[in-house]
Motif scaffolding. Structure first.
Motif, PDB file in Angstrom:
ATOM      1  N   MET A  88       0.817  -1.185   0.000  1.00 41.85           N
ATOM      2  CA  MET A  88       0.000   0.000   0.000  1.00 41.85           C
ATOM      3  C   MET A  88       0.868   1.260   0.000  1.00 41.85           C
ATOM      4  N   LEU A  89       1.952   1.189   0.738  1.00 45.08           N
ATOM      5  CA  LEU A  89       2.833   2.339   0.807  1.00 45.08           C
ATOM      6  C   LEU A  89       3.467   2.632  -0.552  1.00 45.08           C
ATOM      7  N   ALA A  90       3.851   1.577  -1.254  1.00 48.31           N
ATOM      8  CA  ALA A  90       4.462   1.752  -2.577  1.00 48.31           C
ATOM      9  C   ALA A  90       3.463   2.381  -3.542  1.00 48.31           C
ATOM     10  N   HIS A  91       2.223   1.931  -3.505  1.00 51.54           N
ATOM     11  CA  HIS A  91       1.206   2.502  -4.395  1.00 51.54           C
ATOM     12  C   HIS A  91       0.949   3.967  -4.033  1.00 51.54           C
ATOM     13  N   ALA A  92       0.937   4.279  -2.746  1.00 50.21           N
ATOM     14  CA  ALA A  92       0.756   5.670  -2.324  1.00 50.21           C
ATOM     15  C   ALA A  92       1.902   6.539  -2.847  1.00 50.21           C
ATOM     16  N   PHE A  93       3.132   6.027  -2.766  1.00 49.95           N
ATOM     17  CA  PHE A  93       4.283   6.757  -3.289  1.00 49.95           C
ATOM     18  C   PHE A  93       4.113   7.036  -4.781  1.00 49.95           C
ATOM     19  N   LEU A  94       3.722   6.015  -5.537  1.00 49.72           N
ATOM     20  CA  LEU A  94       3.538   6.180  -6.978  1.00 49.72           C
ATOM     21  C   LEU A  94       2.420   7.172  -7.282  1.00 49.72           C
ATOM     22  N   VAL A 115       1.386   9.703  -5.428  1.00 47.33           N
ATOM     23  CA  VAL A 115       1.822  11.068  -5.106  1.00 47.33           C
ATOM     24  C   VAL A 115       2.762  11.589  -6.180  1.00 47.33           C
ATOM     25  N   VAL A 116       3.712  10.786  -6.607  1.00 46.17           N
ATOM     26  CA  VAL A 116       4.649  11.217  -7.655  1.00 46.17           C
ATOM     27  C   VAL A 116       3.892  11.494  -8.956  1.00 46.17           C
ATOM     28  N   ARG A 117       2.932  10.648  -9.285  1.00 46.83           N
ATOM     29  CA  ARG A 117       2.133  10.840 -10.498  1.00 46.83           C
ATOM     30  C   ARG A 117       1.313  12.121 -10.415  1.00 46.83           C
ATOM     31  N   ALA A 118       0.693  12.370  -9.267  1.00 48.52           N
ATOM     32  CA  ALA A 118      -0.100  13.591  -9.097  1.00 48.52           C
ATOM     33  C   ALA A 118       0.779  14.825  -9.226  1.00 48.52           C
ATOM     34  N   ASP A 119       1.966  14.773  -8.647  1.00 46.86           N
ATOM     35  CA  ASP A 119       2.903  15.893  -8.761  1.00 46.86           C
ATOM     36  C   ASP A 119       3.316  16.100 -10.212  1.00 46.86           C
ATOM     37  N   GLU A 120       3.557  15.026 -10.927  1.00 44.63           N
ATOM     38  CA  GLU A 120       3.941  15.103 -12.338  1.00 44.63           C
ATOM     39  C   GLU A 120       2.830  15.735 -13.166  1.00 44.63           C
ATOM     40  N   HIS A 121       1.586  15.398 -12.886  1.00 49.76           N
ATOM     41  CA  HIS A 121       0.463  15.920 -13.664  1.00 49.76           C
ATOM     42  C   HIS A 121       0.198  17.395 -13.373  1.00 49.76           C
ATOM     43  N   THR A 122       0.539  17.865 -12.168  1.00 54.47           N
ATOM     44  CA  THR A 122       0.315  19.278 -11.853  1.00 54.47           C
ATOM     45  C   THR A 122       1.408  20.167 -12.417  1.00 54.47           C
ATOM     46  N   ARG A 123       2.584  19.624 -12.637  1.00 53.89           N
ATOM     47  CA  ARG A 123       3.701  20.436 -13.139  1.00 53.89           C
ATOM     48  C   ARG A 123       3.552  20.803 -14.608  1.00 53.89           C
ATOM     49  N   LEU A 139       3.912  11.142 -16.877  1.00 55.36           N
ATOM     50  CA  LEU A 139       4.279   9.796 -16.435  1.00 55.36           C
ATOM     51  C   LEU A 139       3.095   9.100 -15.770  1.00 55.36           C
ATOM     52  N   SER A 140       2.947   7.824 -16.053  1.00 54.92           N
ATOM     53  CA  SER A 140       1.927   7.004 -15.400  1.00 54.92           C
ATOM     54  C   SER A 140       2.554   6.319 -14.192  1.00 54.92           C
ATOM     55  N   CYS A 141       1.718   5.726 -13.354  1.00 55.53           N
ATOM     56  CA  CYS A 141       2.235   4.992 -12.190  1.00 55.53           C
ATOM     57  C   CYS A 141       3.149   3.847 -12.625  1.00 55.53           C
ATOM     58  N   ASN A 142       2.759   3.136 -13.683  1.00 51.98           N
ATOM     59  CA  ASN A 142       3.585   2.026 -14.159  1.00 51.98           C
ATOM     60  C   ASN A 142       4.927   2.510 -14.675  1.00 51.98           C
ATOM     61  N   ILE A 159       6.499   5.264 -13.772  1.00 53.01           N
ATOM     62  CA  ILE A 159       7.271   5.713 -12.611  1.00 53.01           C
ATOM     63  C   ILE A 159       7.873   4.510 -11.900  1.00 53.01           C
ATOM     64  N   GLN A 160       7.089   3.442 -11.758  1.00 58.54           N
ATOM     65  CA  GLN A 160       7.595   2.224 -11.112  1.00 58.54           C
ATOM     66  C   GLN A 160       8.755   1.638 -11.900  1.00 58.54           C
ATOM     67  N   ASP A 161       8.632   1.573 -13.222  1.00 53.25           N
ATOM     68  CA  ASP A 161       9.711   1.033 -14.056  1.00 53.25           C
ATOM     69  C   ASP A 161      10.966   1.883 -13.953  1.00 53.25           C
ATOM     70  N   LEU A 162      10.810   3.198 -14.011  1.00 54.46           N
ATOM     71  CA  LEU A 162      11.970   4.086 -13.908  1.00 54.46           C
ATOM     72  C   LEU A 162      12.624   3.972 -12.533  1.00 54.46           C
ATOM     73  N   PHE A 163      11.818   3.932 -11.488  1.00 60.54           N
ATOM     74  CA  PHE A 163      12.348   3.805 -10.136  1.00 60.54           C
ATOM     75  C   PHE A 163      13.139   2.515  -9.988  1.00 60.54           C
ATOM     76  N   SER A 164      12.578   1.422 -10.500  1.00 57.52           N
ATOM     77  CA  SER A 164      13.267   0.136 -10.408  1.00 57.52           C
ATOM     78  C   SER A 164      14.572   0.138 -11.187  1.00 57.52           C
ATOM     79  N   ALA A 165      14.553   0.736 -12.367  1.00 56.59           N
ATOM     80  CA  ALA A 165      15.751   0.727 -13.211  1.00 56.59           C
ATOM     81  C   ALA A 165      16.832   1.662 -12.691  1.00 56.59           C
ATOM     82  N   LEU A 166      16.441   2.779 -12.086  1.00 56.77           N
ATOM     83  CA  LEU A 166      17.420   3.791 -11.703  1.00 56.77           C
ATOM     84  C   LEU A 166      17.839   3.730 -10.241  1.00 56.77           C
ATOM     85  N   VAL A 167      16.977   3.234  -9.366  1.00 59.44           N
ATOM     86  CA  VAL A 167      17.264   3.289  -7.938  1.00 59.44           C
ATOM     87  C   VAL A 167      17.523   1.909  -7.336  1.00 59.44           C
ATOM     88  N   VAL A 168      16.665   0.972  -7.639  1.00 59.26           N
ATOM     89  CA  VAL A 168      16.768  -0.362  -7.046  1.00 59.26           C
ATOM     90  C   VAL A 168      17.893  -1.122  -7.739  1.00 59.26           C
TER      91      VAL A 168
END
Length: 77
Positions: free
Chosen positions: A1-7, A9-17, A27-30, A32-41
């Motif tokens: 649930m926390l991971a989905h909440a993070f995605l 929030v990031v998506r909402a911020d992206e859409h307002t900018r 960016l969509s939630c999916n 953002i998840q792919d980019l996060f996994s590829a760049l951070v994890v």
């Protein structure tokens, strides 16, 4: 649930900018998840390990197919 909440929030911020170029959708939630996994994890296995695992699986499938074909041929006799 926390991971989905993070995605979300990031998506909402992206859409307002609205900072994306005209030819890109926000960016969509999916995505953002792919980019996060590829760049951070960090990947859990190396490329050599993944290739070895792929080879093992394909060899196993080939053996299974050969066994299946033999059993089908024996049943038809």
């Amino acid at each position: 649930m926390l991971a989905h909440a993070f995605l979300a929030v990031v998506r909402a911020d992206e859409h307002t900018r609205q900072s994306a170029p005209d030819d890109l959708v926000p960016l969509s939630c999916n995505e953002i998840q792919d980019l996060f996994s590829a760049l951070v994890v960090q990947p859990l296995s190396t490329v050599a390990h993944r290739l070895s695992w792929s080879g093992w699986g394909r060899r196993h499938q080939a053996r299974s197919l050969t066994s299946h074909d033999r059993r089908q041929a024996a049943a038809q006799m």
